[in-house]
Design a protein around this motif. Structure first.
Motif, PDB file in Angstrom:
ATOM      1  N   MET A   1       0.827  -1.187   0.000  1.00 12.88           N
ATOM      2  CA  MET A   1       0.000   0.000   0.000  1.00 12.88           C
ATOM      3  C   MET A   1       0.871   1.249   0.000  1.00 12.88           C
ATOM      4  N   SER A   2       0.591   2.173  -0.849  1.00  5.10           N
ATOM      5  CA  SER A   2       1.382   3.391  -0.874  1.00  5.10           C
ATOM      6  C   SER A   2       0.646   4.489  -0.123  1.00  5.10           C
ATOM      7  N   ASN A   3       1.412   5.260   0.613  1.00  4.94           N
ATOM      8  CA  ASN A   3       0.862   6.386   1.357  1.00  4.94           C
ATOM      9  C   ASN A   3       1.338   7.679   0.729  1.00  4.94           C
ATOM     10  N   GLN A   4       0.437   8.616   0.527  1.00  3.21           N
ATOM     11  CA  GLN A   4       0.810   9.935   0.054  1.00  3.21           C
ATOM     12  C   GLN A   4       0.384  10.922   1.120  1.00  3.21           C
ATOM     13  N   GLN A   5       1.249  11.882   1.425  1.00  9.46           N
ATOM     14  CA  GLN A   5       1.012  12.796   2.517  1.00  9.46           C
ATOM     15  C   GLN A   5       0.949  14.216   1.988  1.00  9.46           C
ATOM     16  N   THR A   6      -0.121  14.944   2.338  1.00  8.22           N
ATOM     17  CA  THR A   6      -0.236  16.342   1.950  1.00  8.22           C
ATOM     18  C   THR A   6      -1.043  17.107   2.978  1.00  8.22           C
ATOM     19  N   ASP A   7      -0.486  18.173   3.514  1.00  9.13           N
ATOM     20  CA  ASP A   7      -1.193  19.109   4.380  1.00  9.13           C
ATOM     21  C   ASP A   7      -2.060  18.458   5.447  1.00  9.13           C
ATOM     22  N   GLY A   8      -1.485  17.602   6.260  1.00  8.75           N
ATOM     23  CA  GLY A   8      -2.234  17.016   7.358  1.00  8.75           C
ATOM     24  C   GLY A   8      -3.076  15.820   6.989  1.00  8.75           C
ATOM     25  N   ALA A  22      -4.416  16.987  17.582  1.00 10.01           N
ATOM     26  CA  ALA A  22      -4.379  17.234  19.018  1.00 10.01           C
ATOM     27  C   ALA A  22      -5.769  17.192  19.645  1.00 10.01           C
ATOM     28  N   SER A  23      -6.785  17.531  18.860  1.00 10.18           N
ATOM     29  CA  SER A  23      -8.137  17.607  19.413  1.00 10.18           C
ATOM     30  C   SER A  23      -9.162  17.447  18.297  1.00 10.18           C
ATOM     31  N   PRO A  24     -10.403  17.169  18.672  1.00 10.28           N
ATOM     32  CA  PRO A  24     -11.452  17.108  17.654  1.00 10.28           C
ATOM     33  C   PRO A  24     -11.574  18.420  16.869  1.00 10.28           C
ATOM     34  N   ALA A  25     -11.404  19.541  17.561  1.00  8.06           N
ATOM     35  CA  ALA A  25     -11.494  20.839  16.885  1.00  8.06           C
ATOM     36  C   ALA A  25     -10.383  20.982  15.839  1.00  8.06           C
ATOM     37  N   ALA A  26      -9.190  20.478  16.157  1.00  6.93           N
ATOM     38  CA  ALA A  26      -8.079  20.530  15.198  1.00  6.93           C
ATOM     39  C   ALA A  26      -8.385  19.671  13.977  1.00  6.93           C
ATOM     40  N   ALA A  27      -9.002  18.515  14.196  1.00 10.97           N
ATOM     41  CA  ALA A  27      -9.380  17.647  13.076  1.00 10.97           C
ATOM     42  C   ALA A  27     -10.395  18.346  12.184  1.00 10.97           C
ATOM     43  N   GLU A  54     -20.558  13.645  15.967  1.00 11.01           N
ATOM     44  CA  GLU A  54     -20.449  13.468  17.419  1.00 11.01           C
ATOM     45  C   GLU A  54     -19.001  13.383  17.868  1.00 11.01           C
ATOM     46  N   VAL A  55     -18.157  12.710  17.104  1.00 11.17           N
ATOM     47  CA  VAL A  55     -16.740  12.601  17.465  1.00 11.17           C
ATOM     48  C   VAL A  55     -16.077  13.970  17.365  1.00 11.17           C
ATOM     49  N   VAL A  56     -16.364  14.714  16.304  1.00 14.33           N
ATOM     50  CA  VAL A  56     -15.769  16.042  16.121  1.00 14.33           C
ATOM     51  C   VAL A  56     -16.241  17.007  17.207  1.00 14.33           C
ATOM     52  N   ARG A  57     -17.480  16.872  17.646  1.00 14.64           N
ATOM     53  CA  ARG A  57     -18.003  17.746  18.703  1.00 14.64           C
ATOM     54  C   ARG A  57     -17.600  17.290  20.099  1.00 14.64           C
ATOM     55  N   GLY A  58     -16.995  16.100  20.208  1.00 15.85           N
ATOM     56  CA  GLY A  58     -16.577  15.607  21.516  1.00 15.85           C
ATOM     57  C   GLY A  58     -17.667  14.900  22.300  1.00 15.85           C
ATOM     58  N   ALA A  71     -12.583   8.123  15.050  1.00 15.36           N
ATOM     59  CA  ALA A  71     -11.490   8.816  15.744  1.00 15.36           C
ATOM     60  C   ALA A  71     -10.136   8.436  15.146  1.00 15.36           C
ATOM     61  N   VAL A  72      -9.965   7.180  14.779  1.00 14.77           N
ATOM     62  CA  VAL A  72      -8.716   6.732  14.146  1.00 14.77           C
ATOM     63  C   VAL A  72      -8.564   7.402  12.783  1.00 14.77           C
ATOM     64  N   ALA A  73      -9.618   7.417  11.974  1.00 11.65           N
ATOM     65  CA  ALA A  73      -9.563   8.040  10.637  1.00 11.65           C
ATOM     66  C   ALA A  73      -9.305   9.542  10.730  1.00 11.65           C
ATOM     67  N   LEU A  74      -9.800  10.177  11.811  1.00  9.94           N
ATOM     68  CA  LEU A  74      -9.587  11.603  11.995  1.00  9.94           C
ATOM     69  C   LEU A  74      -8.217  11.920  12.598  1.00  9.94           C
ATOM     70  N   GLY A  75      -7.471  10.883  12.967  1.00  9.42           N
ATOM     71  CA  GLY A  75      -6.149  11.085  13.542  1.00  9.42           C
ATOM     72  C   GLY A  75      -6.175  11.402  15.020  1.00  9.42           C
ATOM     73  N   LEU A  76      -7.295  11.162  15.682  1.00 14.22           N
ATOM     74  CA  LEU A  76      -7.408  11.451  17.103  1.00 14.22           C
ATOM     75  C   LEU A  76      -6.906  10.309  17.970  1.00 14.22           C
ATOM     76  N   LYS A  77      -6.926   9.103  17.438  1.00 13.19           N
ATOM     77  CA  LYS A  77      -6.485   7.911  18.163  1.00 13.19           C
ATOM     78  C   LYS A  77      -5.654   7.034  17.230  1.00 13.19           C
ATOM     79  N   ARG A  78      -4.875   6.165  17.837  1.00 13.93           N
ATOM     80  CA  ARG A  78      -4.101   5.190  17.063  1.00 13.93           C
ATOM     81  C   ARG A  78      -4.988   3.988  16.771  1.00 13.93           C
ATOM     82  N   GLY A  79      -4.731   3.336  15.659  1.00 15.43           N
ATOM     83  CA  GLY A  79      -5.490   2.148  15.271  1.00 15.43           C
ATOM     84  C   GLY A  79      -5.181   0.965  16.170  1.00 15.43           C
ATOM     85  N   PRO A  80      -5.914  -0.124  15.975  1.00 19.51           N
ATOM     86  CA  PRO A  80      -5.742  -1.302  16.832  1.00 19.51           C
ATOM     87  C   PRO A  80      -4.380  -1.921  16.772  1.00 19.51           C
TER      88      PRO A  80
END
Length: 80
Positions: A1-8, A22-27, A54-58, A71-80
């Protein structure tokens, strides 16, 4: 799988995941800066809009189930 990274965002398997946030608001800000709505993010990842909102609003802490996957897809938590 290739990963491409751009602006967060990291593209993987045709989906764009957010890098560590760092937070739901940052996401939410990162999505807004990329021009991605919550409903579009939910649709791209197969999540319910309500859960993403709901996740973004906390309201949903993303401890398990779909909330955790969001939360994992938003970068708020690490995957399993």
């Amino acid at each position: 799988m290739s990963n491409q990274q751009t602006d967060g965002l990291v593209a993987e398997g045709g989906k764009r995941f957010l890098q560590d946030q760092a937070s739901p608001a940052a996401a939410k800000r990162t999505l807004q800066m990329q021009g991605i709505t919550l409903s579009e993010f939910a649709r791209q990842h197969g999540f319910k809009y309500r859960t993403v909102s709901e996740v973004v609003r906390g309201v949903n802490k993303g401890l398990y189930g779909e909330g955790h996957r969001v939360a994992v897809a938003l970068g708020l938590k690490r995957g399993p």
